[in-house]
Design an enzyme around this catalytic site. Sequence first.
Site, PDB file in Angstrom:
ATOM      1  N   LEU A   1     -45.608  95.322 -35.612  1.00  0.00           N
ATOM      2  CA  LEU A   1     -45.483  96.736 -35.235  1.00  0.00           C
ATOM      3  C   LEU A   1     -45.923  97.017 -33.801  1.00  0.00           C
ATOM      4  CD1 LEU A   1     -46.835  98.557 -38.440  1.00  0.00           C
ATOM      5  CD2 LEU A   1     -44.527  97.792 -37.990  1.00  0.00           C
TER       6      LEU A   1
ATOM      7  N   GLY B   1     -40.027  97.184 -30.136  1.00  0.00           N
ATOM      8  CA  GLY B   1     -40.289  96.983 -31.561  1.00  0.00           C
ATOM      9  C   GLY B   1     -41.683  97.512 -31.829  1.00  0.00           C
ATOM     10  N   ASN B   2     -42.070  98.504 -31.013  1.00  0.00           N
ATOM     11  CA  ASN B   2     -43.443  98.998 -31.006  1.00  0.00           C
ATOM     12  C   ASN B   2     -43.503 100.317 -31.763  1.00  0.00           C
ATOM     13  OD1 ASN B   2     -46.077  99.514 -30.388  1.00  0.00           O
ATOM     14  ND2 ASN B   2     -45.744  99.865 -28.207  1.00  0.00           N
ATOM     15  N   CYS B   3     -44.186 100.297 -32.896  1.00  0.00           N
ATOM     16  CA  CYS B   3     -44.199 101.476 -33.777  1.00  0.00           C
ATOM     17  C   CYS B   3     -45.510 102.238 -33.717  1.00  0.00           C
ATOM     18  CB  CYS B   3     -43.965 101.046 -35.214  1.00  0.00           C
ATOM     19  SG  CYS B   3     -42.404 100.216 -35.444  1.00  0.00           S
ATOM     20  N   VAL B   4     -46.470 101.795 -32.913  1.00  0.00           N
ATOM     21  CA  VAL B   4     -47.778 102.463 -32.902  1.00  0.00           C
ATOM     22  C   VAL B   4     -48.107 103.001 -31.516  1.00  0.00           C
ATOM     23  CG1 VAL B   4     -48.912 101.380 -34.879  1.00  0.00           C
ATOM     24  CG2 VAL B   4     -48.782 100.168 -32.729  1.00  0.00           C
TER      25      VAL B   4
END
Lengths: 125, 426
Positions: free
Chosen positions: B209, B240-243
Site C-alpha cells: 500500500l 500504488g500508494n494508498c496511504v
Amino acid sequence: MKYFVLTNNPMVKEKAAPGTDVRFQKGSIVQILEAASLLVADGHSLLTHPLSGSVKPGETPYKSMLLSANAAQEVDLASARLVASAIDACTKFVDKSHTYSAETLADLQTVDLALIEGAIDSAER
Amino acid sequence: MKLELGKINISDIQFGSETKLDGGVLCVAADQLKELVLEDEHIATVEFDIAKPGESVRITPVKDVIEPRVKVEGPGGIFPGMIASVETVGSGRTHVLAGMAVVTAGPIVGFQEGIVDMCGPGADYTPFSKTLNLVMVCTPVEGIESHDYERAVRMAGFKVATTLGELGRDAQPDEVETFETPSIKEGMDLYPDLPRVGYVQMLQSQGLLHDTYVYGVDAKQIMPTFLYPTETMDGAIVSGNCVSACDKNPTYIHLNNGVVRDLYEEHGKTINFVGQIITNENVYLADKERSSNQTAKLCRMLDLDGVIVSQEGFGNPDTDLIMNCKKIEAEGIKTVIITDEYAGRDGKSQSLADADVAADAVVTGGNANQVVVLPKLDKVIGTLDYVNKIAGASAETLQEDGSLLVELQVITGATNETGFGYLSAR
C-alpha cells in the site's frame, strides 16, 4: 548483517520465517520505540527507520523494527537520534487504535508485516 | 527528447449508451466499462458515478486519480510496463483528456483515507475538486488478500483511463504544448551561461500500500536513475500508494508534476533543466544510504549547479530527504527541498522527523495536522464507514450535524510535495 526483529505485532511473531529472531513484546508504539532506545543505548544499531510506514502512529498500534544482533562498544549516535525523534513525532498524533474492529487490526498487522518483510529481504541480500 | 502534449478540453461527462467523445463532451457507457473492470476475478462489483466541480458531493475513500491519455505518435504507449509494453516513452505526441479524471474509490483495508469534496471549504484544499471526475467504486471478492486487491483496483483504474484516453486519438486538440530536453552535450552547447538544474523526485516505496512503479518495476527495487522528464508525462511513473492522502502522489500528479512543468517553463530562459533523477524511500536504512549516495553521484556526474528535491509522504521519508539534501550539498550543489509538515494541531511542534543545517532552503506544502471542518454534503460517493479511522480523524470526527472535524491529512492532495495544491503563504 545479522539482525533481530523487535515488534509488538502478533502477526510478525506468528508468520516470521523459521529461524528469524523475533523479540515480541506487548505494548504501544511508543513503548516499542522506548525499548528500541534502550537497545540502542546498549550498542545495537537500528537497521530500519523507526517511523516506517505512512500509516501514522495512533492510526496503527503496531511497529516492527530490525536491529543489529551485535552490540557495539559505542552507541550508534545516528540510531539514537532517529529513535528519539520518532518518539517525539508520535506525540503529535491522536491515538484511536482502541476504536478498531478485529478485522481492521488484522489489516494493520498485515501492512506492518509486509513492511518488515521488505526490510528483511534487504537485510538477507 | 521532444514531446507534444495535445490537450482536448473536456467540458462535461455524461452517461450514455455508447462510450464516445462528442466535441468536448465525454459519453460513458457504464456497462461497457463495468465489463472491462470485472474481467479481473479479484473485483466483485464496480459502480460508476460522476462528480462535477461545485456539486454537493464527497468522494471517499479515494485511492488513485488518473488522467486519460493516449500515445498518438512516437514509440510506446501510456503506462509502460503496466498497460503498454516497456518501450521508452516521452517522445512524439500524446493526447490528453484535460479537465477530467478517473478516480478509483472504495475500501481496500479496514482503515481508509482520502477525501475529495467537490464544493465547500474541503474543495479549496484538493486539486481534484476542479476536475470532472468519473468515479469507480470497487468491492473485492470475499477472502482476497489486500495486496492482490490493491493491484486489481490499481490496474482497473489504468485500464479505464487508457480506454477513455483512446477516444482522444483522432480528436483535434484545443491546445498543443511542446516540451523538449536536449542531450547533455547539446544542452551545454545551447545554454552555456545558464545554471544547470536537475529535479530529484523521491518515490514512495516502503511496501504494501506504499508503492510506486517505474516502467512496471517496483520502485523499492530500483537504483536511482535518470529520466527525460517527458517520460513521466506518458505514465512512466504510476502510483500504488494508498496511504497518506494529503502528501502522496496519485498517478495524475506524476503525469502533471508541477516541479517538472515549472522547470520546463524556465528552461532556456533562466535555467538549463537537465533532467529528472528518481530515487526511492525504503524502510531499510542501508537502502536509504545506497540510494542517497547514488543520487548525489548522479547529480555530480551531470555537473548540476542546483537541484530541487521533492519528497513523498512523512516520517521515514524525512530521513531520505535529509540524506539526499546533505549529500548533494556536499558535492557543492545547491538544493531546495520540498516537503510538508506535521507540526501538530497548533503548528508549534517540530515539523520534520529529521533535519540538517544543509537544508537551508525549504519549501513547505503546509501543515498536515491543521484542523478543518468539512460541512455535510448532500451526496457521498463511496462510503463514510471508515471516516473515523482515517489518518487525521478521530472518534469525534463525524459530528452530530453530519459535518467532519478532521486534519488536512485526510484530503487528497492537500499538502502535496510537488506543489500540486493550493495552500500558499502568498
